[in-house]
Design a protein around this motif. Structure first.
Motif, PDB file in Angstrom:
ATOM      1  N   GLU C  46       0.371  -1.278  -0.136  1.00  0.00           N
ATOM      2  CA  GLU C  46       0.045   0.023  -0.325  1.00  0.00           C
ATOM      3  C   GLU C  46       1.152   0.786   0.329  1.00  0.00           C
ATOM      4  O   GLU C  46       0.774   2.078  -0.606  1.00  0.00           O
ATOM      5  N   ASN C  50       1.020   3.947  -3.153  1.00  0.00           N
ATOM      6  CA  ASN C  50       0.714   5.873  -3.248  1.00  0.00           C
ATOM      7  C   ASN C  50       2.185   5.971  -2.933  1.00  0.00           C
ATOM      8  O   ASN C  50       1.529   7.122  -4.033  1.00  0.00           O
ATOM      9  N   HIS C  54       0.976   7.847  -6.724  1.00  0.00           N
ATOM     10  CA  HIS C  54       0.071   8.929  -6.127  1.00  0.00           C
ATOM     11  C   HIS C  54       1.283  10.378  -5.274  1.00  0.00           C
ATOM     12  O   HIS C  54       1.294  11.528  -5.940  1.00  0.00           O
ATOM     13  N   ARG C 105      -8.717   3.678  -8.014  1.00  0.00           N
ATOM     14  CA  ARG C 105      -8.474   3.288  -5.887  1.00  0.00           C
ATOM     15  C   ARG C 105      -9.289   2.928  -5.446  1.00  0.00           C
ATOM     16  O   ARG C 105     -10.672   3.569  -5.547  1.00  0.00           O
ATOM     17  N   GLY C 109      -5.593   2.861   1.456  1.00  0.00           N
ATOM     18  CA  GLY C 109      -4.427   2.329   1.839  1.00  0.00           C
ATOM     19  C   GLY C 109      -4.797   2.680   3.295  1.00  0.00           C
ATOM     20  O   GLY C 109      -3.593   1.815   3.744  1.00  0.00           O
TER      21      GLY C 109
HETATM   22 MG    MG Z   1      -3.175   4.422  -2.079  1.00  0.00          MG
END
Ligand code: MG
Ligand code: ADP
Ligand code: ADP
Ligand code: MG
Lengths: 146, 77, 146
Positions: C46, C50, C54, C105, C109
């Motif tokens: 996770e 990310n 991201h 998504r 997370g």
């Molecule tokens: Mg995530």
């Protein structure tokens, strides 16, 4: 584009198998054969053991650095310690040479590295640590399955 | 075909993706078996002992078994 | 004495699997249960995902850093990127919140991290990257089978 990783860990002998699998997992991205992977893992063991017992004389609070780069079908491996270094490299790489016969060392570490890898470079000076650079080419995937 | 079979059986020249996946399947079975026997999931050392593998080998093979099949394998299967 | 490792790798999604193996192999030294190990690996997935999608918006030439320390029956994990950072942390940790709904998504997370770990700390600022500190205690006694 090349893919790189660097891992640094304590000079504890239980980390030798950690180092083996870390490099193996990274290199597995090139999908080598089991033989090629075993050779890489053996080389990592030899170099990490050398760093711990020779470079650091079994002090546990030091660091070992491994860096690994994947290019096409080639892997470059660098294994580094900041330990005592090697005075006479020509002597050290001789098969059967060991400076620690009392530990029942085989003196075959560097010979194994030279056998399993396509290129071995040793950069070392007394009190400046030791850096081992290794390159291995994997056989291009068997044509049958393209 | 004989050629291909020999290539597959000769363990050392088998691609890592394939070989680890087979070990991965053994790991999954043994883990389920031990979980039943002990009434809880085994620790990694308990599993390693039962399979005569190192804990690190288990970690690596488990991950390989989880990844999607490579093109290489799809062709063979 | 504690045992430490730090690994840095390219922000390529195939390295997610490498990161899972590296952390799990290191943590294995504490002999966790297979369930505990799965939890750790899920959290690593996770956090690394990310960082890639991201933090770095899928740029492949960036670096992700993971550091891991073993103390007795506790593991401390730090996962770090130098990406865009998080503007509003309170909002980001809400279950189901995602800033990228177009990528399907789940927005779970951070919720997963909080569920599987004993402590989660997020240090992040816009343009200063994101650092996630996680602590997990392993159960001491696996008594039943002694
Ligand atoms: Mg995530
Ligand atoms: N990292 C290192 N730091 C200092 N000395 C080293 C290092 N690696 C190897 N050496 C020296 O090179 C010698 C040969 O190494 P090797 O071929 O691995 O044999 P062995 O480890 O069995 O002694 C060692 O005995 C040691 O003197
Ligand atoms: N490393 C990071 N860098 C920047 N933003 C992040 C990072 N990690 C999480 N975020 C932000 O927090 C939100 C929630 O994250 P998460 O709970 O993992 O859900 P999801 O990844 O499914 O969006 C993300 O949508 C993103 O906006
Ligand atoms: Mg040696």
């Amino acid at each position: 584009m090349s893919n790189t990783m660097t891992v640094e860990f304590s000079s504890i002998s239980s980390n030798e198998s950690f180092a083996r699998v870390t490099v193996a997992a990274f290199v597995s991205q090139l999908d080598p054969t089991m033989d090629e992977l075993t050779e890489i893992k053996t080389v990592v063991s030899e170099a990490v053991t050398n760093a711990i017992i020779h470079g650091y004389n079994d002090q546990h609070d030091k660091k070992i650095l491994i860096s690994c780069t994947l290019n096409d079908d080639e892997v470059e491996l660098i294994i580094q310690d900041d330990g005592v270094g090697i005075d006479n490299i020509d002597e050290a790489i001789q098969p059967l040479f060991t400076s620690k016969p009392e530990l029942e060392r085989s003196g075959m570490g560097f010979t194994i590295m030279e056998n399993f890898m396509d290129k071995v470079e040793i950069i070392s000076n007394p009190d400046q640590g030791t850096t081992i650079k290794l390159i291995k080419q994997f056989k291009k995937s068997k044509t049958l399955c393209n | 075909i004989g050629e291909i079979q020999r290539f597959i059986r000769d363990d050392g020249s088998v691609k890592v993706s394939r070989s680890l996946k087979e070990i991965g399947n053994r790991i999954r079975k043994k883990k389920d078996e031990l979980t039943k026997d002990m009434g809880r999931t085994p620790t990694i050392n308990e599993l390693a002992l039962a399979l005569e593998l190192s804990p690190e080998e288990i970690v690596h093979a488990q991950e390989a078994a989880r990844l999607p099949h490579s093109i290489h394998e799809t062709v063979y299967e």
